[in-house]
Design an enzyme around this catalytic site. Structure first.
Site, PDB file in Angstrom:
ATOM      1  N   ASP A  53       0.880  -1.172   0.000  1.00 40.23           N
ATOM      2  CA  ASP A  53       0.000   0.000   0.000  1.00 40.23           C
ATOM      3  C   ASP A  53       0.913   1.215   0.000  1.00 40.23           C
ATOM      4  OD1 ASP A  53      -1.616   2.182   0.642  1.00 40.23           O
ATOM      5  OD2 ASP A  53      -2.906   1.009   1.965  1.00 40.23           O
ATOM      6  N   ASN A  80       3.160   3.002 -10.498  1.00 42.49           N
ATOM      7  CA  ASN A  80       1.916   3.046 -11.281  1.00 42.49           C
ATOM      8  C   ASN A  80       0.681   3.340 -10.432  1.00 42.49           C
ATOM      9  OD1 ASN A  80       0.014   2.122 -13.588  1.00 42.49           O
ATOM     10  ND2 ASN A  80      -0.472   0.718 -11.906  1.00 42.49           N
ATOM     11  N   SER A 129       0.758  11.797 -15.873  1.00 39.69           N
ATOM     12  CA  SER A 129      -0.382  12.084 -16.749  1.00 39.69           C
ATOM     13  C   SER A 129      -0.170  13.421 -17.432  1.00 39.69           C
ATOM     14  CB  SER A 129      -1.669  12.136 -15.923  1.00 39.69           C
ATOM     15  OG  SER A 129      -2.734  12.596 -16.728  1.00 39.69           O
ATOM     16  N   LYS A 156      -0.268  15.030 -10.338  1.00 41.61           N
ATOM     17  CA  LYS A 156       0.536  14.478 -11.429  1.00 41.61           C
ATOM     18  C   LYS A 156       1.661  15.438 -11.842  1.00 41.61           C
ATOM     19  CE  LYS A 156      -1.311  10.399 -11.926  1.00 41.61           C
ATOM     20  NZ  LYS A 156      -0.538   9.166 -11.637  1.00 41.61           N
ATOM     21  N   THR A 185      -9.870   2.113 -18.145  1.00 44.43           N
ATOM     22  CA  THR A 185      -9.666   1.358 -16.904  1.00 44.43           C
ATOM     23  C   THR A 185     -10.757   1.765 -15.920  1.00 44.43           C
ATOM     24  OG1 THR A 185      -8.243   3.095 -16.032  1.00 44.43           O
ATOM     25  CG2 THR A 185      -7.157   1.302 -17.221  1.00 44.43           C
TER      26      THR A 185
HETATM   27  P1  NAP Z   1      -7.000   1.670 -12.135  1.00 48.01           P
HETATM   28  O1  NAP Z   1      -7.473   0.551 -12.998  1.00 48.01           O
HETATM   29  O2  NAP Z   1      -7.970   2.310 -11.201  1.00 48.01           O
HETATM   30  O3  NAP Z   1      -5.744   1.118 -11.322  1.00 48.01           O
HETATM   31  C1  NAP Z   1      -5.184   1.836 -10.264  1.00 48.01           C
HETATM   32  C2  NAP Z   1      -4.325   0.889  -9.461  1.00 48.01           C
HETATM   33  O4  NAP Z   1      -3.722   1.626  -8.378  1.00 48.01           O
HETATM   34  C3  NAP Z   1      -5.144  -0.234  -8.817  1.00 48.01           C
HETATM   35  O5  NAP Z   1      -4.418  -1.430  -8.828  1.00 48.01           O
HETATM   36  C4  NAP Z   1      -5.326   0.264  -7.396  1.00 48.01           C
HETATM   37  O6  NAP Z   1      -5.546  -0.768  -6.443  1.00 48.01           O
HETATM   38  C5  NAP Z   1      -3.971   0.907  -7.193  1.00 48.01           C
HETATM   39  N1  NAP Z   1      -3.917   1.735  -6.002  1.00 48.01           N
HETATM   40  C6  NAP Z   1      -4.687   2.784  -5.658  1.00 48.01           C
HETATM   41  N2  NAP Z   1      -4.343   3.237  -4.433  1.00 48.01           N
HETATM   42  C7  NAP Z   1      -3.326   2.443  -4.009  1.00 48.01           C
HETATM   43  C8  NAP Z   1      -2.535   2.401  -2.842  1.00 48.01           C
HETATM   44  N3  NAP Z   1      -2.732   3.233  -1.810  1.00 48.01           N
HETATM   45  N4  NAP Z   1      -1.566   1.464  -2.751  1.00 48.01           N
HETATM   46  C9  NAP Z   1      -1.353   0.592  -3.760  1.00 48.01           C
HETATM   47  N5  NAP Z   1      -2.082   0.559  -4.880  1.00 48.01           N
HETATM   48  C10 NAP Z   1      -3.052   1.493  -4.998  1.00 48.01           C
HETATM   49  O7  NAP Z   1      -6.421   2.859 -13.010  1.00 48.01           O
HETATM   50  P2  NAP Z   1      -5.317   2.919 -14.170  1.00 48.01           P
HETATM   51  O8  NAP Z   1      -5.896   3.744 -15.235  1.00 48.01           O
HETATM   52  O9  NAP Z   1      -4.781   1.576 -14.483  1.00 48.01           O
HETATM   53  O10 NAP Z   1      -4.197   3.803 -13.437  1.00 48.01           O
HETATM   54  C11 NAP Z   1      -2.841   3.434 -13.339  1.00 48.01           C
HETATM   55  C12 NAP Z   1      -1.992   4.694 -13.386  1.00 48.01           C
HETATM   56  O11 NAP Z   1      -2.123   5.292 -14.676  1.00 48.01           O
HETATM   57  C13 NAP Z   1      -2.417   5.771 -12.380  1.00 48.01           C
HETATM   58  O12 NAP Z   1      -1.274   6.359 -11.805  1.00 48.01           O
HETATM   59  C14 NAP Z   1      -3.147   6.772 -13.251  1.00 48.01           C
HETATM   60  O13 NAP Z   1      -3.134   8.072 -12.710  1.00 48.01           O
HETATM   61  C15 NAP Z   1      -2.351   6.680 -14.536  1.00 48.01           C
HETATM   62  N6  NAP Z   1      -3.009   7.191 -15.745  1.00 48.01           N
HETATM   63  C16 NAP Z   1      -4.128   6.579 -16.222  1.00 48.01           C
HETATM   64  C17 NAP Z   1      -4.719   7.070 -17.382  1.00 48.01           C
HETATM   65  C18 NAP Z   1      -5.950   6.434 -17.984  1.00 48.01           C
HETATM   66  O14 NAP Z   1      -6.464   6.970 -19.005  1.00 48.01           O
HETATM   67  N7  NAP Z   1      -6.457   5.317 -17.438  1.00 48.01           N
HETATM   68  C19 NAP Z   1      -4.167   8.182 -18.054  1.00 48.01           C
HETATM   69  C20 NAP Z   1      -3.028   8.777 -17.516  1.00 48.01           C
HETATM   70  C21 NAP Z   1      -2.449   8.258 -16.377  1.00 48.01           C
HETATM   71  P3  NAP Z   1      -7.028  -1.175  -5.930  1.00 48.01           P
HETATM   72  O15 NAP Z   1      -7.566  -2.169  -6.914  1.00 48.01           O
HETATM   73  O16 NAP Z   1      -6.753  -1.753  -4.575  1.00 48.01           O
HETATM   74  O17 NAP Z   1      -7.854   0.080  -5.888  1.00 48.01           O
END
Ligand code: NAP
Length: 228
Positions: A53, A80, A129, A156, A185
């Site tokens: 975490d 990530n 981001s 970010k 996601t």
């Molecule tokens: P996601 O599916 O919601 O995944 C987020 C991940 O982070 C999940 O595994 C979540 O775990 C974990 N997480 C959240 N809080 C945490 C904590 N305190 N300790 C450990 N793990 C934690 O979203 P995603 O889109 O894949 O996001 C991944 C990264 O990409 C993020 O940094 C996001 O800002 C970045 N990003 C995403 C996009 C997009 O379009 N999707 C664009 C730019 C950047 P749980 O399952 O336990 O919640």
């Protein structure tokens, strides 16, 4: 064998990045805050699991200690884990968003540095981001110009700045930040749209597999350098 730790790898971009790096032969540690979700993801992938975490110092310390005892080094760290932080723009929400998206990077990176220094090609990728890019959010030609996510964007920007500052203070380790592309996601489910995570993960994998002469201190998307 390249030893890789990905935070927040139980789903979304982290999960897909883990899958692709496993296919390239990495030993991948799936970091997840929830044991059940993390173990399930690791079993599905054929990866290893560490409870991690990013908001919990003890959890981060124990996760890196278990990688140290099993591997004695870390080659690739992918920062990530992240949250969008929906809700009111107030102190408690701001603290939650920054604790995860910014302080989490500091916790994990600091705990990982001694292990990264034992690698012959240490690399850190921070999934930031373009919402944190001053250039993008002030550019009317960019989609970020019309999007509002106050706390997420600010966190970010800080994540990208941490990447640049670590690149300067740790010259033996590559630190690069990435905008992975708008991706379907759970984080973006309420907004809708986005491309498959497997596609966006390719850009993360590209930066996670840089050779020893690869760049450091950059902010990139799949097309190359992004404006700050
Ligand atoms: P996601 O599916 O919601 O995944 C987020 C991940 O982070 C999940 O595994 C979540 O775990 C974990 N997480 C959240 N809080 C945490 C904590 N305190 N300790 C450990 N793990 C934690 O979203 P995603 O889109 O894949 O996001 C991944 C990264 O990409 C993020 O940094 C996001 O800002 C970045 N990003 C995403 C996009 C997009 O379009 N999707 C664009 C730019 C950047 P749980 O399952 O336990 O919640």
């Amino acid at each position: 064998m390249t030893v890789t730790l990905i935070t927040g790898a139980n789903k979304g971009l982290g999960f897909e990045t883990a899958k692709q790096l496993l296919e390239l032969g990495h030993t991948v540690y799936v970091g997840a805050r929830d044991v059940e979700r993390g173990e399930k993801a690791a079993a599905t992938l054929g990866a290893r699991f560490v409870q991690l975490d990013v908001t919990d110092d003890a959890s981060v310390r124990d996760a890196l200690a278990s990688i140290e005892s099993a591997e004695d080094r870390l080659d690739v760290l992918v920062n990530n884990a992240g949250i969008l932080g929906v809700g009111p723009v107030d102190g408690p929400t701001a603290l939650r968003v920054f604790d995860t998206n910014v302080v989490g990077i500091v916790r994990v990176t600091e705990a990982a540095l001694p292990l990264l220094r034992k690698s012959s090609n240490p690399t850190v990728v921070t999934v930031s981001s373009s919402m944190g890019s001053f250039w993008a959010v002030t550019n009317p030609d960019r989609p970020e110009f019309n999007l509002s996510a106050t706390l997420y964007s600010a966190s970010k920007s800080a994540a990208t700045m941490l990447t640049v500052q670590y690149a300067k203070s740790q010259p033996g380790i590559k630190f690069n930040a990435i905008e992975p592309g708008y991706t379907a996601t759970d984080m973006m489910a309420a907004i809708g749209g986005g491309r498959p995570a497997a596609e966006s993960a390719k850009t993360i994998v590209g930066l996670a597999t840089l050779g020893p002469d690869g760049p450091t201190g950059t902010f990139q998307d799949e097309l190359g350098t992004l404006g700050w």
